[in-house]
Write an enzyme that holds these catalytic residues in place. Structure first.
Site, PDB file in Angstrom:
ATOM      1  N   ASP A   1     132.473  48.614  38.149  1.00 39.04           N
ATOM      2  CA  ASP A   1     131.198  48.898  37.509  1.00 39.04           C
ATOM      3  C   ASP A   1     131.225  50.367  37.091  1.00 39.04           C
ATOM      4  OD1 ASP A   1     128.621  48.622  36.531  1.00 39.04           O
ATOM      5  OD2 ASP A   1     127.945  47.474  38.250  1.00 39.04           O
ATOM      6  N   TRP A   2     130.235  50.789  36.341  1.00 39.19           N
ATOM      7  CA  TRP A   2     130.244  52.118  35.729  1.00 39.19           C
ATOM      8  C   TRP A   2     130.508  53.195  36.796  1.00 39.19           C
ATOM      9  CZ3 TRP A   2     128.834  53.226  30.446  1.00 39.19           C
ATOM     10  CH2 TRP A   2     128.774  54.586  30.143  1.00 39.19           C
TER      11      TRP A   2
END
Length: 749
Positions: free
Chosen positions: A292-293
């Site tokens: 994820d980011w």
């Protein structure tokens, strides 16, 4: 390797010559197996180029003046150098083609990029939030919704969506429940598989890659607060949280996303148990993982990695792969390989999986197959897609209360007051995850009702402001409108802007200003229909006595107003059922139907002392899982089991009669639950194991048949192995998880 070719076209002159031509590289030969092509390409790439395939960057505009911006120039240079494998947030045929052309025509090996985007519940045509569409209990519709979203995204040059979210959650304070599947792992598994199939199809140019997220257990964040800690046993992990992820992987999901959370004290991006032991080894996942980011980089903030370099070591050694936006893979992998802190095999496995997906998408042969201006213009926000969005929105509505058949409303002979800021606010209809949807294209509740009843039959008053607060003047204006009307339709709740990532709220309740308005309207004595908009279950205890009917509208997307007008008018008979329990109070959270019994369960008569209970509120939710009313009524009878002592391996046959006892045709979601009364681990008091959505004409009775297999009766131990044990089981069938008929059987050795 050179291929010799003799050309004799000048033989009449007695002249011949030899032409040397370069043989086509194996990785460019579409007739070869993907594995062969991957191996050939890996053998040609430098370490830096391999690291590049594990580097995902967020993009932006790449045509026109933006090409000369310093940041974009750096990204473009990296693409030319093969240092980028994927980009997100590059949108539209013109933009995706522009940057893909650089990757394919200017980098050394011409490796195409993957373009990703959060297409959560629609691209331009916005469907109901996933939590709402789950309430339809219509898996075919759920799959079709994802198919339409994929077609629009693919037409805009997108290859990949970061969906479906497969996180089980019991906490409506968490903003991301809106993009999830609710509280039940069995039904959540079916939803997750349907969404994967809808997004991916056969991976042609009208479908996109799915990404299972957030692996794993992110829905258990403490206090419902985004990016917060999670802590669970392996028993809970396997029985409650993993089934939807597993179903999505088994449905063929090409990619998986690491979560932001920890498991057993380790950030999940670095959890060898989750990534390698479970996902790759036990489930046989062949695709690739993406963080994820910045979740690789955030291991430093967690206190698990000393720095970015240490984070890469721990992520790669756990089996994780592509890094979203922290840029630490591209920075450190070459050095770490030289130092022996990661191996060539680990690197090649990770990169090979990314390349394999690109080969399977056909991007090496047709890098611009998703870049059709004609498809972009024809498919996106088409009339056919809006029709599907309307169907989905109607099916997602849940009728929670309907005293004295206050609904449906007559379409003639009544003056209606539509009250509430949200009823006339397009921008509050959309949530954080509305992709490229434009709120200006959405249909509000007021729009839909004016279209259905005619503007002359409708009086509108805002009643409260955008933040949910009110003033004396707004209340007085609303009361004046109410006094002129026969029925009041009041749109309350919380804005769609508070649904999605980083949208946690501590008090998921009806705002005080709206309650003040509702009390003033209730005092007029007019029938009051509450339409509740929210991206999560709200605590409706204060609203319940103020409304004659409660319609839960969730966030329904582009066709909100048309769908609600169809429901309120009776042109559509609601059949939605809740997939998360609605709390009585915030202090009751988390509350969910499939809890364990405890050693001191509260008696049904709530008498005595020393039981597991609240002293100030009920233990039970206000509205349980699987709850939802219709404009007709249904009765259940004649629950029977074909065999109450089935032999080993023999399924249990369940029959029940359902009768439409009302005055309208209607659909009912008939639900089957079980309970294992004694097992190797404590089991829930109820577990959903079957449902059928049936349309019954008024007065019609139908006998329904369910089959319970040994698989349905099994559970996971702490090692993730299925256990099937003898003992006593209960079977429950009804219209929700609370109001059920019960029968029992005993499973023998």
């Amino acid at each position: 390797m050179l291929l010799k070719r003799v050309v004799t076209c000048l033989c009449c002159y007695g002249i011949s010559y030899v032409v040397q031509a370069q043989e086509q590289p194996a990785y460019k030969n579409a007739s070869l197996a993907v594995e062969v092509r991957v191996k050939d390409l890996l053998g040609r790439m430098s370490v830096e180029e391999k690291a590049g395939q594990l580097n995902q960057l967020s993009g932006g505009a790449f045509t026109g003046p933006a090409l000369n911006e310093a940041g974009q120039q750096t990204k473009i240079q990296w693409v030319k150098e093969g240092k980028v494998g994927s980009m997100l947030n590059v949108i539209g045929v013109a933009e995706t083609r522009a940057i893909q052309q650089i990757a394919v025509e200017q980098s050394r090996w011409g490796i195409p990029l993957l373009f990703g985007l959060d297409v959560i519940h629609g691209y331009k045509t916005i469907f109901p939030i996933p939590l709402a569409e789950a309430c339809s209990f219509n898996l075919a519709q759920v799959q079709q919704n994802a198919t339409v979203a994929a077609a629009e995204a693919a037409a805009a040059g997108i290859h990949w969506t970061f969906a479906p979210m497969c996180d089980i959650s019991n906490d409506p304070r968490w903003g991301r429940v809106m993009e999830g599947i609710g509280e039940d792992p069995w039904y959540g598994a079916l939803l997750s598989a349907a969404r994967v199939k809808g997004f991916q199809g056969n991976l042609d140019e009208q479908h996109i890659l799915a990404c299972v997220k957030h692996f794993a257990g992110y829905g258990a964040v403490e206090a419902g607060r985004e990016y917060n800690n999670t802590d669970m046993s392996r028993v809970a992990l396997w029985n409650k949280y993993l089934p939807p992820y597993q179903a999505a992987v088994e449905a063929g999901a090409a990619t998986v996303m690491n979560g932001f959370n920890v498991f057993e004290g380790v950030p999940v991006s670095a959890s060898k148990y989750l990534v390698t032991d479970v996902l790759k080894s036990k489930w046989g996942f062949k695709g690739f993982l993406v963080s994820d980011w910045n979740s690789f980089g955030e291991m430093v903030q967690w206190g698990y990695a000393a720095d970015g370099q240490d984070a890469v070591v721990k992520a790669i050694n756990a089996g994780s792969m592509m890094d979203m936006e922290s840029k630490i893979n591209i920075t450190y992998i070459p050095t770490l390989l030289k130092q022996g802190k990661i191996t060539q095999q680990q690197l090649d496995d990770a990169v090979g999986r990314v390349l394999a997906v690109k080969f399977r998408l056909g991007l090496f042969e047709q890098p611009y197959k998703y870049n059709s201006t004609e498809r972009e213009q024809r498919l996106i926000f088409s009339a056919a897609h809006r029709a599907e969005a309307l169907k989905a929105a109607r099916a997602s509505v849940v009728l929670l209360k309907n005293n004295q058949q206050s609904l449906p409303l007559r379409k003639t002979g009544q003056q209606l007051a539509v009250i509430g800021h949200y009823a006339n606010s397009k921008e509050d209809l959309f949530d954080f995850w509305a992709a490229m949807g434009e709120s200006k294209n959405a249909v509000t509740l007021l729009d839909g009702m004016q279209q259905k009843w005619g503007s002359k039959a409708i009086t509108y008053a805002a009643g409260y402001s955008a933040d949910g607060n009110t003033t004396d003047a707004l209340v007085q204006e609303a009361v004046a409108a109410a006094r002129k009307a026969d029925v009041l339709v009041v749109n309350v709740g919380i804005t769609g802007k508070l649904a999605g990532e980083d949208r946690a709220v501590a008090n998921p309740v009806i705002p005080e200003g709206q309650l003040r308005l509702l009390k003033a309207l209730r005092a007029t004595g007019k029938p009051l229909i509450a339409v509740v908009s929210a991206g999560r279950p709200l605590v409706l205890t204060a609203l319940e006595p103020l409304a004659d009917a409660i319609v839960y509208a969730w966030i329904l997307g582009t066709e909100t107003g048309n769908a609600l007008a169809d429901v309120l008018s009776g042109d559509y008979n609601p059949a939605g059922k809740t997939v998360m329990s609605f709390p009585v109070a915030v202090g009751q959270i988390p509350v969910y139907y499939n809890h364990t019994n405890t050693g001191r369960p509260l008696p049904t008569d709530d008498q005595g002392n020393w039981f597991s209970r609240y002293r100030d509120i009920p233990n039970e939710p206000l509205y349980p899982f699987g709850y939802g009313l219709s404009y007709t009524s249904f009765a259940y009878s004649n629950l029977s089991l074909q065999d109450t002592l089935p032999a080993k391996g023999k399924p249990v046959q369940v029959r029940v009669t359902v009768t439409n006892t009302g005055t309208r045709d209607g659909e009912e979601v008939v639900q089957l639950y079980i309970r294992d009364h004694s097992a190797g681990i404590v089991r829930p008091v109820k577990e959903l194991k079957g449902f059928q959505k049936v349309l019954l004409k008024k007065g019609e009775s139908r006998q329904l048949h369910f089959t319970l297999t040994e698989e349905d009766l099994s559970y996971y131990d702490a090692n993730g192995d299925k256990q099937i044990e003898p003992g006593r089981f209960s079977v429950f069938v009804g219209g929700n998880s609370k109001e059920v008929l019960e029968a029992q059987f005993r499973k023998v050795e």
